[in-house]
Design a protein around this motif. Sequence first.
Motif, mmCIF file in Angstrom:
data_model
loop_
_atom_site.group_PDB
_atom_site.id
_atom_site.type_symbol
_atom_site.label_atom_id
_atom_site.label_comp_id
_atom_site.label_asym_id
_atom_site.label_seq_id
_atom_site.Cartn_x
_atom_site.Cartn_y
_atom_site.Cartn_z
ATOM 1 N N LEU A 1 -113.640 101.971 -33.400
ATOM 2 C CA LEU A 1 -114.331 103.255 -33.367
ATOM 3 C C LEU A 1 -113.608 104.141 -32.367
ATOM 4 C CD1 LEU A 1 -116.875 104.765 -34.471
ATOM 5 C CD2 LEU A 1 -118.033 104.066 -32.357
ATOM 6 N N GLY A 2 -113.177 105.308 -32.805
ATOM 7 C CA GLY A 2 -112.426 106.203 -31.939
ATOM 8 C C GLY A 2 -110.926 105.966 -32.055
ATOM 9 N N THR A 3 -110.174 106.871 -31.469
ATOM 10 C CA THR A 3 -108.712 106.795 -31.545
ATOM 11 C C THR A 3 -108.119 106.966 -30.159
ATOM 12 O OG1 THR A 3 -108.579 109.172 -31.958
ATOM 13 C CG2 THR A 3 -108.690 107.724 -33.883
ATOM 14 N N GLY A 4 -106.798 106.812 -30.110
ATOM 15 C CA GLY A 4 -106.098 106.994 -28.853
ATOM 16 C C GLY A 4 -105.642 105.676 -28.260
ATOM 17 N N GLU A 5 -105.152 105.776 -27.032
ATOM 18 C CA GLU A 5 -104.615 104.606 -26.338
ATOM 19 C C GLU A 5 -105.696 103.936 -25.500
ATOM 20 O OE1 GLU A 5 -101.491 103.566 -26.796
ATOM 21 O OE2 GLU A 5 -101.234 105.212 -28.217
ATOM 22 N N GLY A 6 -105.457 102.661 -25.182
ATOM 23 C CA GLY A 6 -106.322 101.943 -24.245
ATOM 24 C C GLY A 6 -107.669 101.607 -24.831
ATOM 25 N N GLY A 7 -108.705 101.790 -24.025
ATOM 26 C CA GLY A 7 -110.050 101.497 -24.484
ATOM 27 C C GLY A 7 -110.494 100.079 -24.165
ATOM 28 N N LEU A 8 -111.568 99.661 -24.838
ATOM 29 C CA LEU A 8 -112.236 98.389 -24.562
ATOM 30 C C LEU A 8 -112.294 97.537 -25.814
ATOM 31 C CD1 LEU A 8 -114.038 96.543 -22.732
ATOM 32 C CD2 LEU A 8 -115.997 97.886 -23.545
ATOM 33 N N LEU A 9 -111.966 96.272 -25.667
ATOM 34 C CA LEU A 9 -112.085 95.286 -26.743
ATOM 35 C C LEU A 9 -113.198 94.300 -26.395
ATOM 36 C CD1 LEU A 9 -111.170 93.680 -29.269
ATOM 37 C CD2 LEU A 9 -109.480 92.544 -27.796
ATOM 38 N N LEU A 10 -114.181 94.185 -27.290
ATOM 39 C CA LEU A 10 -115.224 93.169 -27.184
ATOM 40 C C LEU A 10 -114.896 92.087 -28.209
ATOM 41 C CD1 LEU A 10 -118.355 95.510 -26.947
ATOM 42 C CD2 LEU A 10 -117.089 94.432 -25.064
ATOM 43 N N ALA A 11 -114.634 90.879 -27.746
ATOM 44 C CA ALA A 11 -114.085 89.847 -28.622
ATOM 45 C C ALA A 11 -114.916 88.579 -28.584
ATOM 46 C CB ALA A 11 -112.635 89.534 -28.223
ATOM 47 N N PRO B 1 -110.755 104.305 -27.526
ATOM 48 C CA PRO B 1 -111.365 103.543 -28.619
ATOM 49 C C PRO B 1 -112.183 102.339 -28.135
ATOM 50 C CG PRO B 1 -109.003 103.134 -28.512
ATOM 51 C CD PRO B 1 -109.285 104.255 -27.555
ATOM 52 N N LEU B 2 -113.163 102.001 -28.961
ATOM 53 C CA LEU B 2 -113.942 100.776 -28.795
ATOM 54 C C LEU B 2 -113.568 99.839 -29.937
ATOM 55 C CD1 LEU B 2 -116.244 99.015 -27.621
ATOM 56 C CD2 LEU B 2 -117.835 100.327 -29.068
ATOM 57 N N TYR B 3 -113.167 98.621 -29.589
ATOM 58 C CA TYR B 3 -112.775 97.622 -30.587
ATOM 59 C C TYR B 3 -113.751 96.446 -30.565
ATOM 60 C CZ TYR B 3 -108.144 99.888 -30.216
ATOM 61 O OH TYR B 3 -107.101 100.790 -30.194
ATOM 62 N N VAL B 4 -113.963 95.851 -31.738
ATOM 63 C CA VAL B 4 -114.722 94.608 -31.852
ATOM 64 C C VAL B 4 -113.867 93.630 -32.651
ATOM 65 C CG1 VAL B 4 -116.824 93.488 -32.674
ATOM 66 C CG2 VAL B 4 -116.919 95.852 -31.823
ATOM 67 N N LEU B 5 -113.638 92.460 -32.084
ATOM 68 C CA LEU B 5 -112.810 91.444 -32.733
ATOM 69 C C LEU B 5 -113.627 90.180 -32.958
ATOM 70 C CD1 LEU B 5 -110.041 90.266 -33.680
ATOM 71 C CD2 LEU B 5 -109.679 89.571 -31.293
ATOM 72 N N ALA B 6 -113.629 89.698 -34.203
ATOM 73 C CA ALA B 6 -114.231 88.407 -34.544
ATOM 74 C C ALA B 6 -113.124 87.496 -35.052
ATOM 75 C CB ALA B 6 -115.314 88.578 -35.609
ATOM 76 N N THR B 7 -112.931 86.377 -34.383
ATOM 77 C CA THR B 7 -111.838 85.463 -34.718
ATOM 78 C C THR B 7 -112.356 84.212 -35.409
ATOM 79 O OG1 THR B 7 -111.969 84.362 -32.566
ATOM 80 C CG2 THR B 7 -110.474 86.254 -32.749
ATOM 81 N N ALA B 8 -111.413 83.420 -35.897
ATOM 82 C CA ALA B 8 -111.726 82.188 -36.617
ATOM 83 C C ALA B 8 -111.198 80.971 -35.871
ATOM 84 C CB ALA B 8 -111.108 82.231 -38.020
ATOM 85 N N ASP B 9 -111.887 79.861 -36.059
ATOM 86 C CA ASP B 9 -111.410 78.527 -35.649
ATOM 87 C C ASP B 9 -111.196 78.353 -34.148
ATOM 88 O OD1 ASP B 9 -111.603 77.387 -38.090
ATOM 89 O OD2 ASP B 9 -109.488 76.947 -38.346
ATOM 90 N N GLU B 10 -111.954 79.059 -33.328
ATOM 91 C CA GLU B 10 -111.825 78.849 -31.885
ATOM 92 C C GLU B 10 -112.198 77.424 -31.502
ATOM 93 O OE1 GLU B 10 -113.299 78.682 -27.680
ATOM 94 O OE2 GLU B 10 -114.376 78.288 -29.544
ATOM 95 N N ALA C 1 -110.341 93.804 -22.024
ATOM 96 C CA ALA C 1 -110.994 92.975 -23.036
ATOM 97 C C ALA C 1 -112.074 92.129 -22.377
ATOM 98 C CB ALA C 1 -109.983 92.083 -23.743
ATOM 99 N N ILE C 2 -113.207 92.013 -23.068
ATOM 100 C CA ILE C 2 -114.288 91.137 -22.634
ATOM 101 C C ILE C 2 -114.541 90.135 -23.748
ATOM 102 C CG2 ILE C 2 -116.724 90.979 -21.984
ATOM 103 C CD1 ILE C 2 -116.525 93.889 -21.018
ATOM 104 N N ILE C 3 -114.421 88.868 -23.420
ATOM 105 C CA ILE C 3 -114.685 87.794 -24.382
ATOM 106 C C ILE C 3 -116.072 87.249 -24.078
ATOM 107 C CG2 ILE C 3 -113.931 85.545 -25.235
ATOM 108 C CD1 ILE C 3 -111.099 86.337 -24.307
ATOM 109 N N GLY C 4 -116.976 87.319 -25.053
ATOM 110 C CA GLY C 4 -118.388 87.081 -24.781
ATOM 111 C C GLY C 4 -118.848 85.650 -24.857
#
Length: 385
Positions: free
Chosen positions: A68-78, A135-144, A165-168
């Motif tokens: 959500l949003g554009t540009g450089e940097g920002g926050l990743l919630l993973a 930007p605000l990013y949300v990442l959902a990964t597999a097989d952790e 980045a914040i890994i929850g």
Amino acid sequence: MNKLLPNFESALTQLIASPSISSNLAEWDHGNREVIDLLASWFETLGFSITIQPVPNTRNKFNMLAQLGTGEGGLLLAGHSDTVPFDDNRWQSDPLNVTKQDDKFFGLGTCDMKGFFAFILQVARQVDAKQLKKPLYVLATADEETTMAGARFFAEQQLIKPDVAIIGEPTELVPVVMHKGHMSHRISVAGQSGHSSKPALGVNAIEIIHQIIGQLLALKQDLCSKYQNQAFDVPEPTLNLGAISGGDNANRICGHCNLDIDMRALPGLKDEELVHWLSEALKPIAEQYPGRITMEELHPPCPSFGQADSHGLLTVAEEISGHQCCAVNYCTEAPYIQSLGCDTIVLGPGSINQAHQPDEFLAYDQIDETLRVLTAMIQRYCMQD
């Protein structure tokens, strides 16, 4: 607020009801597409752009990146979209159906860690995209829970470079800034079977494993004496003798024996160093019994992790969470996410003591505080210049 989206309890219930077990055993392993599609539909409704990618060399596993949003940097919630397997007989309720009792939500993945995405969804509903400066990013990964294939693949792609980045993972909202690595190996000995009445005509693999264990215990003590980090409650690197198997009958010379071990490195120690020391410990015995000793990885190793307060993230995390940063002995996807070039912490609701356990739960008292912390982090890293 978009009324078409589920509230926290409903989102949690839907996520838990979608099996996404990761296991090395094919009969237990599930694909995670149902969870990924569910998350994608929710965040797309909120105006996020969605990227879904198959993860190579997995059984129908996918990563999802929402932006959500554009540009450089920002926050990743993973976070990871998978769970460990479960034993029905050890649960007091249905693991795939959220049960409310004693001010807790019970269910597989409530704290480790599907619940984190239900929190992100509620916070994201309050975000006005027009107010985002980064930007605000949300990442959902597999097989952790097995190979960490999703995080490895995402790191290789280098699709984004957030500031933070914040890994929850479940840390009870305590910022984790260091953790040990993990590697596991199988040491195999090929002996020569024969009748136990004539031991000289065979080569007893158990006796060789006995010598190997002596060398490994000496290595374990050497690592303990040379490497310490008092930030950890177990301050030394660890070496665990986890499983052993060999032989088939008392009256036969053992012809084959396996020993499975794991090692956990402190930040600053490289995996290659541990493998080198392990090989050096086995070398004298391998020279005594040429061609009989082999070593192989059981799983791809996970590196250790450490985050310095180079850009103030640790200070901000302590201020917002109200807790001091700490180190933990288990490992996470943090080193892979950190390789995107962002400052990284592990911080999420729930307790690691509930993870991988029957009757896993998320306590009600984590809800408001988690929403507050995530909201503050988004404001700090996405809405300020």
